[in-house]
Scaffold this motif. Structure first.
Motif, PDB file in Angstrom:
ATOM      1  N   VAL A   1      72.401  20.890  16.631  1.00 39.28           N
ATOM      2  CA  VAL A   1      71.433  21.064  18.035  1.00 39.28           C
ATOM      3  C   VAL A   1      72.299  20.739  18.774  1.00 39.28           C
ATOM      4  CG1 VAL A   1      70.111  21.231  19.139  1.00 39.28           C
ATOM      5  CG2 VAL A   1      69.603  21.065  16.360  1.00 39.28           C
ATOM      6  N   PRO A   2      72.927  21.492  19.492  1.00 37.35           N
ATOM      7  CA  PRO A   2      73.621  21.089  21.045  1.00 37.35           C
ATOM      8  C   PRO A   2      72.636  20.366  21.927  1.00 37.35           C
ATOM      9  CG  PRO A   2      73.929  23.704  20.607  1.00 37.35           C
ATOM     10  CD  PRO A   2      72.562  23.264  19.894  1.00 37.35           C
ATOM     11  N   ALA A   3      73.097  19.316  23.118  1.00 36.51           N
ATOM     12  CA  ALA A   3      72.682  17.966  22.901  1.00 36.51           C
ATOM     13  C   ALA A   3      71.486  19.147  23.614  1.00 36.51           C
ATOM     14  CB  ALA A   3      72.711  17.858  24.119  1.00 36.51           C
ATOM     15  N   SER A   4      71.753  20.487  24.697  1.00 34.29           N
ATOM     16  CA  SER A   4      71.534  21.466  25.627  1.00 34.29           C
ATOM     17  C   SER A   4      70.039  21.390  25.661  1.00 34.29           C
ATOM     18  CB  SER A   4      71.675  22.158  27.036  1.00 34.29           C
ATOM     19  OG  SER A   4      72.415  22.663  25.627  1.00 34.29           O
ATOM     20  N   GLU A   5      69.715  21.556  24.049  1.00 35.67           N
ATOM     21  CA  GLU A   5      68.676  22.130  23.297  1.00 35.67           C
ATOM     22  C   GLU A   5      67.385  21.439  22.759  1.00 35.67           C
ATOM     23  OE1 GLU A   5      67.721  25.358  23.133  1.00 35.67           O
ATOM     24  OE2 GLU A   5      69.255  26.548  24.018  1.00 35.67           O
ATOM     25  N   ILE A   6      67.801  20.500  22.975  1.00 34.10           N
ATOM     26  CA  ILE A   6      66.934  18.977  22.232  1.00 34.10           C
ATOM     27  C   ILE A   6      65.131  19.198  22.496  1.00 34.10           C
ATOM     28  CG2 ILE A   6      67.741  16.605  22.843  1.00 34.10           C
ATOM     29  CD1 ILE A   6      67.751  17.195  19.780  1.00 34.10           C
ATOM     30  N   ASN A   7      65.563  19.082  23.563  1.00 33.90           N
ATOM     31  CA  ASN A   7      64.300  18.727  24.598  1.00 33.90           C
ATOM     32  C   ASN A   7      63.731  20.239  24.195  1.00 33.90           C
ATOM     33  OD1 ASN A   7      64.705  16.723  25.970  1.00 33.90           O
ATOM     34  ND2 ASN A   7      64.777  17.546  27.639  1.00 33.90           N
ATOM     35  N   ARG A   8      63.776  21.602  24.228  1.00 32.60           N
ATOM     36  CA  ARG A   8      63.237  22.558  23.371  1.00 32.60           C
ATOM     37  C   ARG A   8      62.830  22.245  21.775  1.00 32.60           C
ATOM     38  NH1 ARG A   8      64.600  27.872  21.226  1.00 32.60           N
ATOM     39  NH2 ARG A   8      66.148  27.442  21.912  1.00 32.60           N
ATOM     40  N   LEU A   9      63.539  21.772  21.242  1.00 28.74           N
ATOM     41  CA  LEU A   9      63.386  22.035  19.982  1.00 28.74           C
ATOM     42  C   LEU A   9      62.105  20.699  19.372  1.00 28.74           C
ATOM     43  CD1 LEU A   9      64.690  21.495  16.612  1.00 28.74           C
ATOM     44  CD2 LEU A   9      65.728  19.714  17.454  1.00 28.74           C
ATOM     45  N   GLU A  10      62.775  19.765  20.168  1.00 31.77           N
ATOM     46  CA  GLU A  10      61.750  18.162  20.316  1.00 31.77           C
ATOM     47  C   GLU A  10      60.735  18.780  19.962  1.00 31.77           C
ATOM     48  OE1 GLU A  10      60.740  13.476  21.046  1.00 31.77           O
ATOM     49  OE2 GLU A  10      62.005  15.223  22.748  1.00 31.77           O
ATOM     50  N   SER A  11      60.089  19.883  21.891  1.00 29.91           N
ATOM     51  CA  SER A  11      58.661  20.969  21.700  1.00 29.91           C
ATOM     52  C   SER A  11      57.943  21.190  20.714  1.00 29.91           C
ATOM     53  CB  SER A  11      58.504  20.790  22.795  1.00 29.91           C
ATOM     54  OG  SER A  11      57.697  22.241  23.674  1.00 29.91           O
ATOM     55  N   PHE A  12      59.508  22.080  20.369  1.00 33.43           N
ATOM     56  CA  PHE A  12      58.783  23.142  19.150  1.00 33.43           C
ATOM     57  C   PHE A  12      58.540  22.690  18.021  1.00 33.43           C
ATOM     58  CE2 PHE A  12      60.294  25.626  15.225  1.00 33.43           C
ATOM     59  CZ  PHE A  12      58.619  26.575  15.622  1.00 33.43           C
ATOM     60  N   LEU A  13      58.965  21.252  17.449  1.00 40.87           N
ATOM     61  CA  LEU A  13      58.534  19.978  16.296  1.00 40.87           C
ATOM     62  C   LEU A  13      57.132  19.520  16.195  1.00 40.87           C
ATOM     63  CD1 LEU A  13      62.322  19.349  15.011  1.00 40.87           C
ATOM     64  CD2 LEU A  13      60.846  21.154  14.011  1.00 40.87           C
ATOM     65  N   GLY A  14      57.288  19.344  17.345  1.00 42.30           N
ATOM     66  CA  GLY A  14      56.112  18.418  17.626  1.00 42.30           C
ATOM     67  C   GLY A  14      54.872  19.686  17.601  1.00 42.30           C
ATOM     68  N   GLU A  15      54.649  20.758  17.821  1.00 44.15           N
ATOM     69  CA  GLU A  15      53.932  21.750  17.667  1.00 44.15           C
ATOM     70  C   GLU A  15      53.692  21.507  16.289  1.00 44.15           C
ATOM     71  OE1 GLU A  15      54.140  25.359  19.156  1.00 44.15           O
ATOM     72  OE2 GLU A  15      54.779  24.817  21.311  1.00 44.15           O
ATOM     73  N   TYR A  16      54.205  21.943  14.959  1.00 47.58           N
ATOM     74  CA  TYR A  16      54.752  21.246  13.567  1.00 47.58           C
ATOM     75  C   TYR A  16      54.147  20.566  12.878  1.00 47.58           C
ATOM     76  CZ  TYR A  16      54.587  26.590  13.750  1.00 47.58           C
ATOM     77  OH  TYR A  16      54.819  28.347  14.384  1.00 47.58           O
ATOM     78  N   PHE A  17      53.461  19.281  13.668  1.00 48.80           N
ATOM     79  CA  PHE A  17      53.453  17.829  13.676  1.00 48.80           C
ATOM     80  C   PHE A  17      54.932  16.912  13.312  1.00 48.80           C
ATOM     81  CE2 PHE A  17      49.813  19.948  13.066  1.00 48.80           C
ATOM     82  CZ  PHE A  17      49.254  19.928  13.910  1.00 48.80           C
ATOM     83  N   TYR A  18      56.484  17.172  13.593  1.00 52.02           N
ATOM     84  CA  TYR A  18      57.287  16.510  13.852  1.00 52.02           C
ATOM     85  C   TYR A  18      57.402  15.991  14.468  1.00 52.02           C
ATOM     86  CZ  TYR A  18      58.227  19.980   9.775  1.00 52.02           C
ATOM     87  OH  TYR A  18      58.148  20.541   7.950  1.00 52.02           O
ATOM     88  N   ASP A  19      57.683  15.181  14.050  1.00 48.85           N
ATOM     89  CA  ASP A  19      57.838  13.298  15.634  1.00 48.85           C
ATOM     90  C   ASP A  19      59.739  13.802  15.088  1.00 48.85           C
ATOM     91  OD1 ASP A  19      58.596  11.896  16.961  1.00 48.85           O
ATOM     92  OD2 ASP A  19      56.908   9.929  15.605  1.00 48.85           O
TER      93      ASP A  19
END
Length: 137
Positions: free
Chosen positions: A50-68
């Protein structure tokens, strides 16, 4: 008002210093989660890049599915790394690794989590900090 605890699954995403991206390995049971992340999946390496520029979006998305998402900086990677002599049995270690590379007569593995690193040590791998090898991802 009731409160409840929800178990989350921790995913360690390792920062690749010179490539400005994060790598991680995780099996997602929900098809919609994998579908959303498919563009970053490297099927030859069995990991997400995952490009570093997308990591915040990834973190937010995964949080919706209970991934930390736990971001692991290059200088914090050592507890996740093990070393094994080349050409020795390492299939079980490889299965739980995110990245591996050869150095001299050894293979260095970056494991998904600290438990996987401990289990690799039980399979005759040496923790990176107990070796004389220097490594950064």
């Amino acid at each position: 008002m009731s409160s409840f605890d929800i178990d989350t699954t921790e995913i360690n995403a390792f920062k690749v210093e010179d490539a400005d991206l994060y790598v991680f390995s995780q099996y997602f049971e929900q098809d919609d989660v994998f579908h959303e992340l498919r563009e970053w999946y490297d099927s030859e390496e069995y990991r997400f890049e995952v490009p570093a520029s997308e990591i915040n979006r990834l973190e937010s998305f995964l949080g919706e599915y209970f991934y930390d998402l736990n971001r692991v900086a290059p200088d914090e990677i050592e507890p996740f790394c093990v070393v094994k002599e080349k050409y020795t049995d390492h299939a079980d270690i490889l299965r739980n690794s995110v990245y591996h590379t050869s150095r001299g007569g050894n293979t260095i593995f970056v494991m998904q989590d600290r438990l996987s690193a401990e289990q690799a040590a039980e399979q005759d791998a040496t923790p990176l900090d107990d070796s004389d090898i220097s490594f950064r991802l």
